[in-house]
Every structure is written in C-alpha cells, then in structure tokens.
Design an enzyme around this catalytic site. Sequence first.
Site, PDB file in Angstrom:
ATOM      1  N   CYS A 198      -6.071   1.426  13.728  1.00 25.18           N
ATOM      2  CA  CYS A 198      -5.756   2.323  12.614  1.00 25.18           C
ATOM      3  C   CYS A 198      -5.068   3.625  13.027  1.00 25.18           C
ATOM      4  CB  CYS A 198      -7.017   2.634  11.817  1.00 25.18           C
ATOM      5  SG  CYS A 198      -7.748   1.162  11.078  1.00 25.18           S
TER       6      CYS A 198
ATOM      7  N   LYS B 129       2.461  -3.339   4.251  1.00 18.59           N
ATOM      8  CA  LYS B 129       2.776  -1.916   4.445  1.00 18.59           C
ATOM      9  C   LYS B 129       4.279  -1.689   4.616  1.00 18.59           C
ATOM     10  CE  LYS B 129      -1.703  -0.969   6.545  1.00 18.59           C
ATOM     11  NZ  LYS B 129      -2.432  -0.498   7.738  1.00 18.59           N
TER      12      LYS B 129
ATOM     13  N   ARG C 223       0.840  -1.212   0.000  1.00 15.99           N
ATOM     14  CA  ARG C 223       0.000   0.000   0.000  1.00 15.99           C
ATOM     15  C   ARG C 223       0.870   1.256   0.000  1.00 15.99           C
ATOM     16  NH1 ARG C 223      -5.116  -1.249   3.739  1.00 15.99           N
ATOM     17  NH2 ARG C 223      -5.818  -3.163   2.739  1.00 15.99           N
TER      18      ARG C 223
ATOM     19  N   CYS D  67     -12.164   0.530  17.315  1.00 15.49           N
ATOM     20  CA  CYS D  67     -12.168  -0.939  17.431  1.00 15.49           C
ATOM     21  C   CYS D  67     -10.716  -1.381  17.580  1.00 15.49           C
ATOM     22  CB  CYS D  67     -12.840  -1.583  16.204  1.00 15.49           C
ATOM     23  SG  CYS D  67     -11.742  -1.813  14.793  1.00 15.49           S
TER      24      CYS D  67
ATOM     25  N   CYS E  82     -16.980   3.861   9.081  1.00 20.64           N
ATOM     26  CA  CYS E  82     -16.242   2.598   9.155  1.00 20.64           C
ATOM     27  C   CYS E  82     -17.167   1.447   9.552  1.00 20.64           C
ATOM     28  CB  CYS E  82     -15.090   2.701  10.154  1.00 20.64           C
ATOM     29  SG  CYS E  82     -14.198   1.140  10.260  1.00 20.64           S
TER      30      CYS E  82
ATOM     31  N   CYS F  85      -8.792   7.509  14.798  1.00 29.79           N
ATOM     32  CA  CYS F  85      -9.181   6.935  13.505  1.00 29.79           C
ATOM     33  C   CYS F  85     -10.573   7.437  13.121  1.00 29.79           C
ATOM     34  CB  CYS F  85      -9.186   5.414  13.598  1.00 29.79           C
ATOM     35  SG  CYS F  85     -10.585   4.802  14.538  1.00 29.79           S
TER      36      CYS F  85
ATOM     37  N   LYS G 219      -3.006  -7.475   3.390  1.00 29.09           N
ATOM     38  CA  LYS G 219      -2.396  -6.164   3.156  1.00 29.09           C
ATOM     39  C   LYS G 219      -0.910  -6.181   3.514  1.00 29.09           C
ATOM     40  CE  LYS G 219      -5.269  -4.058   6.041  1.00 29.09           C
ATOM     41  NZ  LYS G 219      -5.896  -3.206   7.088  1.00 29.09           N
TER      42      LYS G 219
HETATM   43 FE1  SRM Z   1      -7.081   0.809   8.931  1.00 34.80          FE
HETATM   44  C1  SRM Z   1      -9.403  -1.540   8.187  1.00 34.80           C
HETATM   45  C2  SRM Z   1      -9.218   3.258   8.139  1.00 34.80           C
HETATM   46  C3  SRM Z   1      -4.503   3.001   8.982  1.00 34.80           C
HETATM   47  C4  SRM Z   1      -5.159  -1.491  10.600  1.00 34.80           C
HETATM   48  N1  SRM Z   1      -8.963   0.854   8.217  1.00 34.80           N
HETATM   49  C5  SRM Z   1      -9.746  -0.239   7.923  1.00 34.80           C
HETATM   50  C6  SRM Z   1     -11.034   0.188   7.200  1.00 34.80           C
HETATM   51  C7  SRM Z   1     -10.770   0.143   5.725  1.00 34.80           C
HETATM   52  C8  SRM Z   1     -12.308  -0.577   7.617  1.00 34.80           C
HETATM   53  C9  SRM Z   1     -12.706  -1.786   6.827  1.00 34.80           C
HETATM   54  O1  SRM Z   1     -11.889  -2.691   6.584  1.00 34.80           O
HETATM   55  O2  SRM Z   1     -13.891  -1.852   6.471  1.00 34.80           O
HETATM   56  C10 SRM Z   1     -11.137   1.653   7.720  1.00 34.80           C
HETATM   57  C11 SRM Z   1     -11.907   2.635   6.826  1.00 34.80           C
HETATM   58  C12 SRM Z   1     -12.662   3.620   7.690  1.00 34.80           C
HETATM   59  C13 SRM Z   1     -13.270   4.744   6.941  1.00 34.80           C
HETATM   60  O3  SRM Z   1     -14.501   4.909   7.010  1.00 34.80           O
HETATM   61  O4  SRM Z   1     -12.540   5.516   6.329  1.00 34.80           O
HETATM   62  C14 SRM Z   1      -9.695   1.968   8.024  1.00 34.80           C
HETATM   63  N2  SRM Z   1      -6.882   2.750   8.519  1.00 34.80           N
HETATM   64  C15 SRM Z   1      -7.907   3.616   8.308  1.00 34.80           C
HETATM   65  C16 SRM Z   1      -7.429   5.054   8.295  1.00 34.80           C
HETATM   66  C17 SRM Z   1      -8.186   5.946   7.329  1.00 34.80           C
HETATM   67  C18 SRM Z   1      -7.502   5.606   9.731  1.00 34.80           C
HETATM   68  C19 SRM Z   1      -7.354   7.089   9.872  1.00 34.80           C
HETATM   69  O5  SRM Z   1      -8.238   7.649  10.531  1.00 34.80           O
HETATM   70  O6  SRM Z   1      -6.410   7.683   9.364  1.00 34.80           O
HETATM   71  C20 SRM Z   1      -5.942   4.825   7.941  1.00 34.80           C
HETATM   72  C21 SRM Z   1      -5.699   4.795   6.460  1.00 34.80           C
HETATM   73  C22 SRM Z   1      -4.249   4.624   6.160  1.00 34.80           C
HETATM   74  C23 SRM Z   1      -3.906   4.759   4.711  1.00 34.80           C
HETATM   75  O7  SRM Z   1      -3.881   5.893   4.232  1.00 34.80           O
HETATM   76  O8  SRM Z   1      -3.607   3.756   4.070  1.00 34.80           O
HETATM   77  C24 SRM Z   1      -5.731   3.419   8.517  1.00 34.80           C
HETATM   78  N3  SRM Z   1      -5.137   0.739   9.594  1.00 34.80           N
HETATM   79  C25 SRM Z   1      -4.282   1.791   9.623  1.00 34.80           C
HETATM   80  C26 SRM Z   1      -3.150   1.485  10.443  1.00 34.80           C
HETATM   81  C27 SRM Z   1      -2.005   2.422  10.782  1.00 34.80           C
HETATM   82  C28 SRM Z   1      -0.849   2.292   9.841  1.00 34.80           C
HETATM   83  O9  SRM Z   1      -0.898   1.521   8.882  1.00 34.80           O
HETATM   84  O10 SRM Z   1       0.140   2.986  10.059  1.00 34.80           O
HETATM   85  C29 SRM Z   1      -3.350   0.193  10.926  1.00 34.80           C
HETATM   86  C30 SRM Z   1      -2.430  -0.547  11.939  1.00 34.80           C
HETATM   87  C31 SRM Z   1      -1.212  -1.092  11.311  1.00 34.80           C
HETATM   88  C32 SRM Z   1      -1.496  -2.415  10.667  1.00 34.80           C
HETATM   89  O11 SRM Z   1      -1.781  -2.444   9.477  1.00 34.80           O
HETATM   90  O12 SRM Z   1      -1.467  -3.424  11.368  1.00 34.80           O
HETATM   91  C33 SRM Z   1      -4.598  -0.262  10.370  1.00 34.80           C
HETATM   92  N4  SRM Z   1      -7.227  -1.181   9.292  1.00 34.80           N
HETATM   93  C34 SRM Z   1      -6.366  -1.918  10.050  1.00 34.80           C
HETATM   94  C35 SRM Z   1      -6.899  -3.259  10.185  1.00 34.80           C
HETATM   95  C36 SRM Z   1      -6.240  -4.429  10.956  1.00 34.80           C
HETATM   96  C37 SRM Z   1      -5.331  -5.191  10.060  1.00 34.80           C
HETATM   97  C38 SRM Z   1      -4.844  -6.476  10.668  1.00 34.80           C
HETATM   98  O13 SRM Z   1      -3.731  -6.888  10.355  1.00 34.80           O
HETATM   99  O14 SRM Z   1      -5.577  -7.112  11.433  1.00 34.80           O
HETATM  100  C39 SRM Z   1      -8.139  -3.272   9.500  1.00 34.80           C
HETATM  101  C40 SRM Z   1      -9.114  -4.459   9.360  1.00 34.80           C
HETATM  102  C41 SRM Z   1      -8.687  -5.442   8.329  1.00 34.80           C
HETATM  103  O15 SRM Z   1      -7.750  -5.259   7.565  1.00 34.80           O
HETATM  104  O16 SRM Z   1      -9.349  -6.480   8.296  1.00 34.80           O
HETATM  105  C42 SRM Z   1      -8.314  -1.946   8.956  1.00 34.80           C
HETATM  106 FE1  SF4 Z   2     -12.476   1.474  11.703  1.00 33.21          FE
HETATM  107 FE2  SF4 Z   2     -11.399   0.139  13.686  1.00 33.21          FE
HETATM  108 FE3  SF4 Z   2      -9.849   1.238  11.846  1.00 33.21          FE
HETATM  109 FE4  SF4 Z   2     -11.075   2.781  13.551  1.00 33.21          FE
HETATM  110  S1  SF4 Z   2      -9.546   1.233  14.090  1.00 33.21           S
HETATM  111  S2  SF4 Z   2     -11.004   3.099  11.327  1.00 33.21           S
HETATM  112  S3  SF4 Z   2     -12.981   1.717  13.882  1.00 33.21           S
HETATM  113  S4  SF4 Z   2     -11.257  -0.397  11.497  1.00 33.21           S
END
Ligand code: SRM
Ligand code: SF4
Length: 571
Positions: free
Chosen positions: A484, A216, A144, A480, A441, A435, A214
């Site tokens: 994120c 990163k 990504r 949750c 979300c 987040c 995914k």
């Molecule tokens: Fe995230 C899923 C938003 C950074 C770990 N993340 C999601 C989803 C797409 C929900 C979904 O799967 O249906 C969220 C969309 C919400 C919305 O309405 O916009 C979402 N993640 C975000 C953002 C927008 C949060 C924010 O407020 O900034 C960040 C977007 C980053 C980007 O530009 O690419 C975001 N997510 C992260 C991070 C932080 C990072 O990468 O530095 C993490 C933790 C690091 C990691 O990847 O482990 C993160 N997001 C997750 C996960 C858990 C992944 C896992 O390994 O279990 C999910 C759920 C999943 O993938 O199943 C998830």
């Molecule tokens: Fe959605 Fe959970 Fe990521 Fe927040 S931490 S944006 S509630 S998936």
Amino acid sequence: MADETKLNPVESIKSESDFLRGSILDDLSSDSDHFAKPNTQLLKFHGTYQQDNRDQRNKKEGEGKSSKQISMMTRTRIPGGRLTSEQMIAHLDLCDTLGNATLKCTTRQALQLHGILKENLRATIKKINDVQLSTLAACGDVNRNVMCCPSPVNDPVHQEMRRLTDALKDHLAPRTQAYYELWIRDESTGEKQLVAGGEPEHEPIYGPTYLPRKFKIAVALPEDNCVDIYTNDLGFLAVIRDGQVIGYNVSVGGGLGTTPSAAKTFPALAKRMAFVTPEEACAVAEAVVKVQRDFGNRADRKTARLKYLIADKGLDWFRAKVEEYYGAALADCTDDEVHGFDDHLGWQDQGDGRLCYGWNVENGRLYDSDDRRWKAAIREICSQFSPGIHLTAHQSILLTNIDPEDRSNVEAVIRKHGLPLSEDISTVRRWSMACVALPTCGLAVTESERVLPQLMDRLEIELSKLGLEKEAFTVRMTGCPNGCARPYNADIGLVGKTKDKYTIFLGGQLLGTRLGSIYQDVVHFDDICKTLTPVFVAFKEHRQSGESFGDFCDRMGNDKLHELSGQYAEV
Ligand code: SRM
Ligand code: SF4
C-alpha cells in the site's frame, strides 16, 4: 489452488446484492455492533471497511476473552486530491466527533477516517456528502480514486490533466442508486425508488457483478511522476507539444500486491500500450475496463487484477481486445516517457501571483498530541487563510492560493503548534512513507506507520555520519506484502513479513520506473539500520558521479552488494 471453473464466493455476493444493496439496510437498523459478512464485501464499494482494533484484540485474548472492538474505516474519494478548506475541516470534525480523533492522508490522495462505530456510519457518510464529497467507489471492485499531479499551477497542461481526472471519475462511477438510498436519502421517505424515468436499474459499464477486482487509474506528466503512474492498472501520461496536451501515452497492468507464498502472484509495473487524444481517453478507459470485466479472473481473487490478464494473454492480445471494444485501431505510444519526480514540498510560486506550500505530513497521519498539533494547525490555517488543500500521493498536503503576504503567518501557525516546516525535515524522512498497518489494518503482519519514525531517527544519524544526508532516495514501509505504500519500486522497500520482521528490497527508483529486488529477507526491525548502513558505505565508496542510491544498487546487483557490504560491515 483455486478451481478456475468455480466463481469466487465474492462474485455471488455481488450478483445477488441487487446492485450493492445486500441486506446492509437491515444491518443498519439492528443493534449489533457489526455488519454480516457478505455485507462487509459490499460495504467496500460504499467506501467502508469493517475492522477491529488489533491492539485491543491482543489485550482481550491475553485476558482469555475473544470479543473484538469493531469499528469502520471510511475512505473519501478525492479525485486528484483537491479539496477545499471547508471540506478538510468537515473531516477533522468527523474524526473528532465520530472517529478515533485522527485523520489519514493516503497514498492515493484520499482521506481516511478510522474508528467509526456502526451506529455512526450513516451520519459519517451523510456528512461527507453534505460537503460535496463521496465515499462511493473509494474501495471495492470498481474504478477507485483517480490520481493526478496535485500541482495548483493553472497552465493549459494541468487544466487538461484535471479535466481528464474528473471526466474519468464521472465516466466510470457506479450508477447504482443503492448509495443514495442507504446513506443520503432521508430515512423516513420509505421504499426503494427506481432511477429517473422508471427504468430498471443497471450498470452500463460494469454490469451486475462489477469488476473481478479493484481498478486504479492515474494521470501524470513526463517531468513529474509524483503519482507513480506505472503502479496503476491504467495510466495516462500526458504528451505535451507547445505547452498543450495533445494526448496521452496509455499504460496498462500495473499493480503491486503479492503473496510471497503464492508464486503465481507478483508486483508489476504497467506496460505502455497506445497513444490516445484527450477526446478518446474516456472511451478507451471504458474499453480497458470492459475487457478486464469480461476476461479478468473471477475464480481466484489473488490473480484477478488486470496485470494477471495481461501476463496471461500478452499485451498484443489485450490491445487488440481493447481496440475491438473501442471500435477502432489505436495509435502507438510516442517516445515521451517519465523523466522527473516532484514531491511538491516547500514554497512554490503558482504562476498567478499566489503561493503554494507543500507541507510534509509524516506518514500522512493528522493528530494532536501534547507537543505536535496537526489538526489544530490545519484548522487554524483553514479558518484564517482559507487555502485550497491538495493531497499528494506521498501522504502530504499542499496549501494553495496563499497570498504572499501571509507566507510568514502560515509558517508561524505551523511552528506555534510544534510542527516542523518541510524545510526542517531531513531528506531521508521527507522521501519516506508508511502504510497504515497496525492497529486498524486487518491484513497487517508487522507495524509500519507507528515504527517508521524511529527507523528514520536511526537512519538520519548514520547517513549524516557518512555525509549522505542530502541524498534523495525513497524509503517506503508496509506492514504486509500488499504494497500500500508502494515499496516495490522504491529505492529501499521494507515489507512486513512476519512479526517484527521485514523483507528489504533495494534497487527501485525515485522515478517509479523500476522494481527493486530482495536484498535480505526476515530482518528484525531493530536490525534494519545496521543491515542498510554497510550498503550506504558501499554506495559512498563505489557510486558513479550523480548516481542515485537505487541506480547504484541496481547496477551492482545483489551478489556484489552483499560482497561489498560484507567488507564494510566488518570495518
Ligand atoms: Fe491498500 C488492502 C490501506 C493504497 C494495495 N489497503 C488495503 C486495506 C483496505 C486492508 C484490507 O483489505 O482489509 C488497508 C486499510 C488499512 C487501514 O486500516 O486503513 C489498505 N491502501 C491503504 C492505504 C490507506 C495506505 C496508506 O497508508 O495510505 C492506501 C489507500 C489508498 C486510497 O486512498 O485509495 C492504500 N493499496 C494501496 C496501494 C498504493 C496505490 O494504489 O497507489 C496499493 C498498491 C497498488 C496496487 O493496488 O496494487 C495497495 N491494498 C492493496 C492490496 C493488494 C492488492 C492486490 O492486487 O493484491 C490490498 C489487499 C487486497 O486488495 O486484497 C490492500
Ligand atoms: Fe494493511 Fe498491508 Fe496495506 Fe499496510 S500494506 S495497509 S499492512 S494491507
């Protein structure tokens, strides 16, 4: 428990998709307001999530109806968070004309539009591409957005880090023509085309089923881990000698997502694996990706990230496999390690006679309300001063290349639109982030972005009563346990557990090099401030000289912290 021999259904959706096409094209031409379920998995690779308005869902259910208000989120991939004023304005235009009138700066230096109706998705993605940006691989089981320190300083170190960021983005980009066919090509030009030369399409790095999950990457430097390198699957920490990057310490297997009810899942910081030269970096990244492609878990998506492969097989096994795929032995890491963190906020000299302004955007959300007009301010600044825009990993914006003579004019625009300068914001708010969570979300169990400002109001009062208002520590909230906003390595992590209730984690660190641990579970939002305040008192009374809040909590340990805060809670 998932059957380890049976592939997860997402795997067949990918393999049968003809390189991410599926039947998205059919869905695009239908009248329906949504995409078919298998296509929603494929859309992620194209940078889009199908969502529904959760506020609306509750309302409708209350009225005895079940229909959902469906729309799309699109994420623009912005390597190292660098974009132009024109590209920023294009996103503001899109959120106003086709989105929900807000724009979100994300924790990975990208931009998100919400509320795009299916019928407008093609026009949205096309417009993003028209300004030379892309949503391809912003989400999905591929590499990504590559993160990199957003500093505009143009010394050889930052130049090399930016070079590597762009090279990794290009090297690991999906090669499928599906993105072009679906979103960019003029609809009237007909049939699917073969790639140049008439060769059948293939993905040389990913193969037809892409990665198990995914992936990163981040590029950082020891004195500034603003991108939180160790929370990434793959990290490149610059090794600097005499003002030049001589190579990178490579770390592998970071990731924060966890499911508290599934003991097999856990947040993990990446492990340091090997040293590579700048010339070797892309090929080694490819080898890491290919090992995860071939050995990652494709049965259970909960344990499919690279961190689980490394936990299962061990770092030595993993490194040996990477060396095998790369075709040579790798050198060991040098002693260079993260020792600093810069949020880049406030005025800074770029070193070339120009200035950069790090502008704190609370929780990354750009909107216009009666008293705060973020979008209007950015539009005016972009049109008048044409700065570069660099997004930080803390959901904020750097305005770069500002003429020193315009400094007060930029500040005047910010103030005119009712917005605080970064200097006016309390330390605790400056170092906080949340987040998205509700209402868009689909995985949120609690509020996050919409309530953190209220918690900040309360914490500001308590910290200032204790004389701790200048203490720098991170407070990160998520709706949750997916993590994120990276709460698990923050000084204070607040993780949505169940409606209105959070798990409080303490003991992480500003530097991002340590995970916190659970201090208290299932705390109602209204009780968070009163749960934390006695811990602040204990910190004030028992800290060692110069000790940070996270270091103090870590040194004390949970039992002692509870004992001390119990005493202070009674006072
Ligand atoms: Fe995230 C899923 C938003 C950074 C770990 N993340 C999601 C989803 C797409 C929900 C979904 O799967 O249906 C969220 C969309 C919400 C919305 O309405 O916009 C979402 N993640 C975000 C953002 C927008 C949060 C924010 O407020 O900034 C960040 C977007 C980053 C980007 O530009 O690419 C975001 N997510 C992260 C991070 C932080 C990072 O990468 O530095 C993490 C933790 C690091 C990691 O990847 O482990 C993160 N997001 C997750 C996960 C858990 C992944 C896992 O390994 O279990 C999910 C759920 C999943 O993938 O199943 C998830
Ligand atoms: Fe959605 Fe959970 Fe990521 Fe927040 S931490 S944006 S509630 S998936």
